[in-house]
Design a protein around this motif. Sequence first.
Motif, PDB file in Angstrom:
ATOM      1  N   ILE A   3       0.847  -1.190   0.000  1.00 15.71           N
ATOM      2  CA  ILE A   3       0.000   0.000   0.000  1.00 15.71           C
ATOM      3  C   ILE A   3       0.884   1.242   0.000  1.00 15.71           C
ATOM      4  CG2 ILE A   3      -1.786   1.270   1.245  1.00 15.71           C
ATOM      5  CD1 ILE A   3      -2.774  -1.362   0.185  1.00 15.71           C
ATOM      6  N   PRO A   4       0.795   2.105  -1.045  1.00 11.47           N
ATOM      7  CA  PRO A   4       1.593   3.332  -1.051  1.00 11.47           C
ATOM      8  C   PRO A   4       1.292   4.181   0.182  1.00 11.47           C
ATOM      9  CG  PRO A   4       0.616   2.934  -3.217  1.00 11.47           C
ATOM     10  CD  PRO A   4      -0.012   1.959  -2.275  1.00 11.47           C
ATOM     11  N   GLY A  10      -6.696   6.659   3.811  1.00  8.65           N
ATOM     12  CA  GLY A  10      -7.879   6.028   3.232  1.00  8.65           C
ATOM     13  C   GLY A  10      -8.004   4.575   3.647  1.00  8.65           C
ATOM     14  N   LEU A  11      -6.871   3.889   3.723  1.00  6.33           N
ATOM     15  CA  LEU A  11      -6.858   2.492   4.148  1.00  6.33           C
ATOM     16  C   LEU A  11      -7.383   2.353   5.568  1.00  6.33           C
ATOM     17  CD1 LEU A  11      -5.883  -0.473   3.634  1.00  6.33           C
ATOM     18  CD2 LEU A  11      -3.698   0.233   4.642  1.00  6.33           C
ATOM     19  N   VAL A  41     -14.283   6.872   1.407  1.00  8.74           N
ATOM     20  CA  VAL A  41     -14.092   5.463   1.052  1.00  8.74           C
ATOM     21  C   VAL A  41     -14.191   5.295  -0.462  1.00  8.74           C
ATOM     22  CG1 VAL A  41     -15.055   3.142   1.243  1.00  8.74           C
ATOM     23  CG2 VAL A  41     -14.827   4.563   3.276  1.00  8.74           C
ATOM     24  N   ALA A  42     -15.126   6.009  -1.080  1.00 11.66           N
ATOM     25  CA  ALA A  42     -15.256   5.948  -2.535  1.00 11.66           C
ATOM     26  C   ALA A  42     -13.989   6.472  -3.210  1.00 11.66           C
ATOM     27  CB  ALA A  42     -16.473   6.756  -2.977  1.00 11.66           C
ATOM     28  N   ALA A  43     -13.398   7.538  -2.649  1.00 15.75           N
ATOM     29  CA  ALA A  43     -12.160   8.075  -3.211  1.00 15.75           C
ATOM     30  C   ALA A  43     -11.028   7.053  -3.061  1.00 15.75           C
ATOM     31  CB  ALA A  43     -11.798   9.379  -2.499  1.00 15.75           C
ATOM     32  N   GLN A  47      -8.719   5.191  -5.902  1.00 12.86           N
ATOM     33  CA  GLN A  47      -7.264   5.083  -5.888  1.00 12.86           C
ATOM     34  C   GLN A  47      -6.821   3.637  -6.090  1.00 12.86           C
ATOM     35  OE1 GLN A  47      -6.467   6.826  -2.028  1.00 12.86           O
ATOM     36  NE2 GLN A  47      -5.768   8.747  -2.947  1.00 12.86           N
ATOM     37  N   ILE A  48      -7.515   2.728  -5.424  1.00 13.47           N
ATOM     38  CA  ILE A  48      -7.166   1.312  -5.524  1.00 13.47           C
ATOM     39  C   ILE A  48      -7.486   0.754  -6.910  1.00 13.47           C
ATOM     40  CG2 ILE A  48      -7.726  -1.005  -4.627  1.00 13.47           C
ATOM     41  CD1 ILE A  48      -5.963   0.608  -2.792  1.00 13.47           C
TER      42      ILE A  48
END
Length: 305
Positions: A3-4, A10-11, A41-43, A47-48
């Motif tokens: 995970i960057p 966000g994680l 969470v949508a953002a 990203q994911i």
Amino acid sequence: MAIPFERIPGLMLFARVARSGSFSAAAQALGLSRSAVSKQVAAFEAQIGGRLIQRTTRKLVLTELGEEILREAQRVEAALEAIEGLSAEHAQHVRGKLRVSCSATAGRELLVPLLPEFHRRYPELELELGLEDRFVDLVAERVDVAIRIGHLPDSSLVARRLGELAWALVASPDYLARHGTPKRPEDLVGHACLFYSNGKHRLDNWGFVVGGEVQRYPVQGPLVINDASALVSAAIGGMGVLLIDQALVRAPVAAGLLTPLLPNFPPAPGFPVYAVYPAREHLPARTQAFVDYLIERFAPLLGDA
């Protein structure tokens, strides 16, 4: 899955939602609105690059990708908790290596006698002491604390005042028997005086309180040395009159090897003594413990309790 770093907030938010079982519960726990949590969470999903939660009217269901991301989140949370624990232990537990710098004479006569008790208090601390009469760059040479005498220039270092040197004017009984005892400060002009010089500073202008004001008198003599302990030895040997830090002559005076002079004309105030260390937002416990100990024990030695 790695995970960057920039995606960790966000994680963590996604993990909170997944454990809470609803956006509303997670929002309430975090003090946010439900819509704000849902948008963040949508953002994070954007990203994911995949959906993590299947939203239904009754409950949240993690997708296969969501389950995998949650496992990663748990590992990150465990690592963050471990880091927090290590940081707390580092801040509270006095151990490790502490590098200290001090002038040779002050180190031998004042600091070293204090170290046995300090070691008994903090037996897990390793002290590395450098005794040297030169300017030490604390940051470049990775020194944790330095004891410095004199007025400090402006710098980024933190300075804690430990006290002030108190001067004593002394000479040996043998010298006084041969040359007479000075009665007033101006009498010193005709005496052999011993003084310190290190190339940059030459302490041959002695000050005394006369009539409530400090008067200064230039002196001369047969010996100039860049080591205070050697000056004391020379004075004991009868070479001349000496103005020096009183802590360095307490024992010879008590033993009758040196005689205090001019009791009605106290020497001018001495140099301030500081513990200095690099400014840090989170000061290591070992540095704080050492500085606190110096503040507690140094001033009485200087006659500035």
